[in-house]
Structure formats: structure tokens, C-alpha cells
Design a protein around this motif. Sequence first.
Motif, mmCIF file in Angstrom:
data_model
loop_
_atom_site.group_PDB
_atom_site.id
_atom_site.type_symbol
_atom_site.label_atom_id
_atom_site.label_comp_id
_atom_site.label_asym_id
_atom_site.label_seq_id
_atom_site.Cartn_x
_atom_site.Cartn_y
_atom_site.Cartn_z
ATOM 1 N N LEU A 140 -34.739 -0.454 89.668
ATOM 2 C CA LEU A 140 -34.708 0.047 88.292
ATOM 3 C C LEU A 140 -35.674 1.209 88.073
ATOM 4 O O LEU A 140 -35.664 1.831 87.005
ATOM 5 N N ILE A 141 -36.516 1.497 89.075
ATOM 6 C CA ILE A 141 -37.379 2.675 89.004
ATOM 7 C C ILE A 141 -36.521 3.912 89.282
ATOM 8 O O ILE A 141 -35.736 3.938 90.230
ATOM 9 N N ARG A 142 -36.671 4.936 88.461
ATOM 10 C CA ARG A 142 -35.862 6.152 88.614
ATOM 11 C C ARG A 142 -36.607 7.137 89.526
ATOM 12 O O ARG A 142 -37.240 8.098 89.076
ATOM 13 N N PHE A 143 -36.495 6.876 90.837
ATOM 14 C CA PHE A 143 -37.214 7.689 91.816
ATOM 15 C C PHE A 143 -36.770 9.152 91.781
ATOM 16 O O PHE A 143 -37.501 10.030 92.241
ATOM 17 N N SER A 144 -35.603 9.420 91.230
ATOM 18 C CA SER A 144 -35.136 10.806 91.125
ATOM 19 C C SER A 144 -36.046 11.643 90.233
ATOM 20 O O SER A 144 -36.044 12.874 90.317
ATOM 21 N N GLN A 145 -36.830 10.991 89.376
ATOM 22 C CA GLN A 145 -37.698 11.701 88.448
ATOM 23 C C GLN A 145 -39.125 11.855 88.979
ATOM 24 O O GLN A 145 -40.012 12.299 88.244
ATOM 25 N N LEU A 146 -39.339 11.486 90.240
ATOM 26 C CA LEU A 146 -40.640 11.691 90.867
ATOM 27 C C LEU A 146 -40.705 13.083 91.488
ATOM 28 O O LEU A 146 -39.700 13.595 91.998
ATOM 29 N N PHE A 196 -24.040 13.346 89.079
ATOM 30 C CA PHE A 196 -25.262 12.558 88.906
ATOM 31 C C PHE A 196 -25.305 12.025 87.476
ATOM 32 O O PHE A 196 -26.126 12.440 86.659
ATOM 33 N N THR A 197 -24.384 11.127 87.182
ATOM 34 C CA THR A 197 -24.278 10.578 85.826
ATOM 35 C C THR A 197 -24.903 9.196 85.698
ATOM 36 O O THR A 197 -25.063 8.693 84.591
ATOM 37 N N ASP A 198 -25.243 8.571 86.817
ATOM 38 C CA ASP A 198 -25.858 7.245 86.773
ATOM 39 C C ASP A 198 -27.242 7.343 86.129
ATOM 40 O O ASP A 198 -27.917 8.374 86.223
ATOM 41 N N GLU A 199 -27.675 6.262 85.458
ATOM 42 C CA GLU A 199 -28.972 6.275 84.769
ATOM 43 C C GLU A 199 -30.130 6.545 85.719
ATOM 44 O O GLU A 199 -31.183 7.030 85.296
ATOM 45 N N PHE A 200 -29.955 6.235 86.989
ATOM 46 C CA PHE A 200 -30.990 6.491 87.988
ATOM 47 C C PHE A 200 -31.398 7.959 87.997
ATOM 48 O O PHE A 200 -32.545 8.296 88.316
ATOM 49 N N TYR A 201 -30.484 8.846 87.625
ATOM 50 C CA TYR A 201 -30.731 10.290 87.695
ATOM 51 C C TYR A 201 -31.117 10.900 86.343
ATOM 52 O O TYR A 201 -31.316 12.112 86.257
ATOM 53 N N LEU A 202 -31.226 10.085 85.311
ATOM 54 C CA LEU A 202 -31.525 10.608 83.976
ATOM 55 C C LEU A 202 -32.988 10.361 83.621
ATOM 56 O O LEU A 202 -33.528 9.281 83.886
ATOM 57 N N PRO A 203 -33.646 11.329 83.013
ATOM 58 C CA PRO A 203 -35.066 11.158 82.668
ATOM 59 C C PRO A 203 -35.256 10.213 81.488
ATOM 60 O O PRO A 203 -34.393 10.097 80.615
ATOM 61 N N ARG A 204 -36.386 9.535 81.493
ATOM 62 C CA ARG A 204 -36.815 8.789 80.312
ATOM 63 C C ARG A 204 -37.582 9.765 79.412
ATOM 64 O O ARG A 204 -37.429 10.986 79.541
ATOM 65 N N ILE A 205 -38.406 9.243 78.513
ATOM 66 C CA ILE A 205 -39.197 10.106 77.626
ATOM 67 C C ILE A 205 -40.606 10.193 78.213
ATOM 68 O O ILE A 205 -41.400 9.254 78.091
ATOM 69 N N TYR A 206 -40.898 11.303 78.872
ATOM 70 C CA TYR A 206 -42.159 11.456 79.597
ATOM 71 C C TYR A 206 -43.151 12.284 78.783
ATOM 72 O O TYR A 206 -42.866 13.426 78.406
ATOM 73 N N LEU A 207 -44.319 11.709 78.552
ATOM 74 C CA LEU A 207 -45.337 12.399 77.762
ATOM 75 C C LEU A 207 -45.897 13.620 78.484
ATOM 76 O O LEU A 207 -46.402 14.544 77.841
ATOM 77 N N ASN A 208 -45.826 13.630 79.812
ATOM 78 C CA ASN A 208 -46.320 14.815 80.512
ATOM 79 C C ASN A 208 -45.335 15.983 80.433
ATOM 80 O O ASN A 208 -45.587 17.050 80.997
ATOM 81 N N ASN A 209 -44.218 15.768 79.712
ATOM 82 C CA ASN A 209 -43.251 16.851 79.484
ATOM 83 C C ASN A 209 -43.256 17.335 78.037
ATOM 84 O O ASN A 209 -42.310 17.993 77.598
ATOM 85 N N ILE A 210 -44.303 17.001 77.284
ATOM 86 C CA ILE A 210 -44.361 17.430 75.884
ATOM 87 C C ILE A 210 -44.407 18.956 75.812
ATOM 88 O O ILE A 210 -45.237 19.604 76.450
ATOM 89 N N LEU A 211 -43.495 19.519 75.020
ATOM 90 C CA LEU A 211 -43.454 20.972 74.847
ATOM 91 C C LEU A 211 -44.559 21.452 73.925
ATOM 92 O O LEU A 211 -45.162 22.501 74.130
ATOM 93 N N GLY A 212 -44.785 20.696 72.861
ATOM 94 C CA GLY A 212 -45.794 21.087 71.886
ATOM 95 C C GLY A 212 -45.990 19.989 70.866
ATOM 96 O O GLY A 212 -45.131 19.130 70.671
ATOM 97 N N THR A 213 -47.149 20.010 70.216
ATOM 98 C CA THR A 213 -47.474 19.047 69.171
ATOM 99 C C THR A 213 -47.629 19.785 67.853
ATOM 100 O O THR A 213 -48.323 20.802 67.786
ATOM 101 N N ILE A 214 -46.991 19.262 66.817
ATOM 102 C CA ILE A 214 -46.985 19.920 65.512
ATOM 103 C C ILE A 214 -47.692 19.027 64.508
ATOM 104 O O ILE A 214 -47.298 17.881 64.293
ATOM 105 N N THR A 215 -48.757 19.544 63.912
ATOM 106 C CA THR A 215 -49.447 18.812 62.850
ATOM 107 C C THR A 215 -48.601 18.873 61.593
ATOM 108 O O THR A 215 -48.130 19.936 61.192
ATOM 109 N N MET A 216 -48.415 17.730 60.963
ATOM 110 C CA MET A 216 -47.512 17.652 59.821
ATOM 111 C C MET A 216 -48.268 17.943 58.533
ATOM 112 O O MET A 216 -49.159 17.190 58.132
ATOM 113 N N CYS A 217 -47.938 19.055 57.887
ATOM 114 C CA CYS A 217 -48.542 19.455 56.619
ATOM 115 C C CYS A 217 -47.571 19.097 55.503
ATOM 116 O O CYS A 217 -46.720 19.903 55.118
#
Length: 440
Positions: A257-263, A309-330
Motif C-alpha cells: 500500500l506504500i506508493r513507491f512510485s512517489q519516492l 499508469f492509472t492505478d492508485e500506486f502511481y498517483l500522488p497523495r497530498i504531500y506537504l513538501n510540495n506546497i506551492l505557497g501559503t496565503i495568509t487569510m485577510c
Amino acid sequence: MNLSKSSNEEGERSIESSRSRSVTPDTVIIKTITGDNLEVTLQDEENFITSLKKSFNERHSSDVKIKVCTKTFYAHKFILAKVSPVFNIMLCSKNWQESLQEEVTLIETEECLEHFETFLQFFYSAKINICVKSAIPILSLAEKYDVGSLKSLCTQYMVKHSRYLLVESAIKWYNLAHFLNIKEITMECFANITRNTHKLLMSSEWLQLDLGLITSLLKSGDLVIESEYSLFQAILNWLHTEGRKDLYFHIEELLPLIRFSQLQKNELLLVEENSLYQDEKVKPLLDKQIQKAYRFRTLCSVPTERVLFTDEFYLPRIYLNNILGTITMCLDVSRQVVPDIVRTYVTPVPTDTLDAEWKLACYNSDTWCISLTPYQSALRQGETKVQAVVLIRTQENHIIQVESSDVTICTKRDNLVMRFEISNLELSRNMAVIAKTLPK
């Protein structure tokens, strides 16, 4: 006749005037008004409930004593039996020995004992004070004694507050709700856990999770974690927890169940250098997963219908090290624009560098809006397949909401746009935007 009619009208006006001066709508319900015939229903629920509440634990009027460990409560069989079918059988059925006794002994856990008096008071008042700490024992008591109305109230409270629980409390609520088969609570708590799995992996609670919950988490594509490799390391820590039995069974259940494709490449090498890889029973399983990952890295960028490559093994989860940017909410600004140049992977294959450039914009009008516009460096053969994810976080960086866009094919002319609403504006402090580059 005119005098009589006038007299009746004056009488009705007098009654209406008197009613408006001395009677409140909460205590009088008008049934009929026909001349001198005025029928009303008088009620005094507030005083009745107050009086009933006072009869709880009233020794001289009670007809049964409830003994729980060292505590004794004076109660009334009629009230207990009407609210709880379990007490009804216990106290009123001739087949039960307790029905003939003036004292009934109950056995409860220490946690439930602490809140048993509050639980019994509900029988007399139909009200209860509840908090995160007391929710589990009160719901447990409501379930045990089949107090349907209290169980419903607890469920409503727990569903509403599950979103904001710390992950440790969410796990406790999840376990109880799963055991009691209360799907509404189970689903909300599971969503909370998946949103904050990155914190869970670093906690002592992670090592205590049962196989069933870990398996459910690993099957989810909505896990918010630092990286797939951090998840792999956490699984190793769980497997090697002192006293863990059936090691190879757990390995066979979890490692696929580990998605080694995302390593990344260096992380795949670290897997091969791990002591687990040297185990002759485990090596074939890991070899299979690693080979699939290398094949993905080699062929993912090759445009062909022969390789999908449609199997879930090849799809990314939500990775925090891939954050594009952080927006402070005003939130005090009616319209907010935050343009920025952000970078992602060029292909779905994780690499050491982020070479694909995007323009990120955020708007806040009636609803929030995120747009991602690709530059040429982000396109492969003129297009790219992408999904945006927005994480809504509190001041303590607890994730309380996750919004995902539709999977979008972006081109030089077509960008990604997603709109969403914030569920709790008071607690929300910032949003993190993530872009998933997906296999075509």
C-alpha cells in the motif's frame, strides 16, 4: 340583536386585551373562540421540568437505589424505565431479579463512573453538559442503556466537532464510533485523521494504532503527509514496535500500500539499503514494488496508449513538501489578490528540482477562488494534467478543511480555476496550495 352582537364583540375584545396583557404565548394555546366560549390550554413546562429535576437523587421519594462502585444514586423506576428500555427490562420485568430489589448494583468503567451522575440527570431534565473529554463515556452509557435521544444528541455534537479535534482525540472518537457502528462520526473522524496524518506519524499514538485503521489510511489518496518516504519510515517504526506479533503478515498487508512510485531516486536507494530489504522473506515483495517504481520513472513521460499508469500506486497523495505557497487569510478585505510565481515537478515523476513554473492567484469575493496558469516550462507536448489542493489551517497549523479541484488538462490558453467556501472563518488563518502533476 344588535345589542347582543355588540356585547359579544366587546366581550371578545376584552378577552383578547386581557390575554395580551397577562398571558404569554408560551403558556397559553388558543383552541377555539366563539362568542363566550373560549377554550385554552394552560401549560407550565418550565416549572414542571424544574420540579422533576429536583426529584433526582431525592431519597424520600425514590423507590430504587442505583449503586455504581462506591457511589449510590436515588432514582425512580418509572422515570428510568420510560427513558431506557434496558432499565425497563431490568426494573419492571419479573424475569429479572433486580425488579424485586430496592437496590440495583451496576458495574461501569472508571471513565463512565466519573460521568454516571450526569448521565442519570439527563433522565430528569432532558439536558446534558458535554465536552470533548466527556463525549466518549456519555455516548458509551447512552449506547449501553439504549437511551436513544441522548445517543442522537451525542452523535450530533460529535459529528459537528469532529473537524476541529486534535488528531489524538479524533482517533479515540473514531475507535468508539467504529465499534458502535455510528457511521456519521466514523466518517468525520477519519477525514480529520487523514487531514492531519503528518502529525499522527510523529506521535506516540501512531505506534498504538490497530492494523485495520492503518490499512484504511494507507488505502486513502487523501492522506496529508510530508512525503511518501516519511510514511514508509513510519510504517517501519510501527512494524518494529516492541511486542508486535505476526510481523510478516503485517508486512504483506502494508508494504504493497506504500506508493513507491512517489519516492525520489535517492529514497528508493535508501529502501534497498534498509535492513528489511535484506530479509529473504521480504526482499521479493520489496523488489516487486521497487521495480514498478523504476518502470514508472522510465516510461511515465513516454506518450503511448500501451503503457497506462492509472492505478492508485502511481498517483500522488497530498504531500506537504510540495506546497506551492501559503496565503495568509485577510478576512477583513473584501477582495484579495495574491499573484506569485510557483514551481512544481515538470512530470508526475518526483525529482530533485522543481522546474515547472506556474502563476498562482488567489481571490476572495463572495467565495474563495484559486487559479493556476502554466508557463511553457510546465507543459509537456503543449499540455499538462494537474489537480490543485487547498489546505485550510488554524493558527496552530491544524488542518480543518481540504478542498480539491477537478483534474484539469492545462494548456497555454487553459488554466485551472477552483472555487470554494471556508467552513469556519473564525478559526481559519492561512491556506496552503498544492499542485499534483498527474500521469496522462
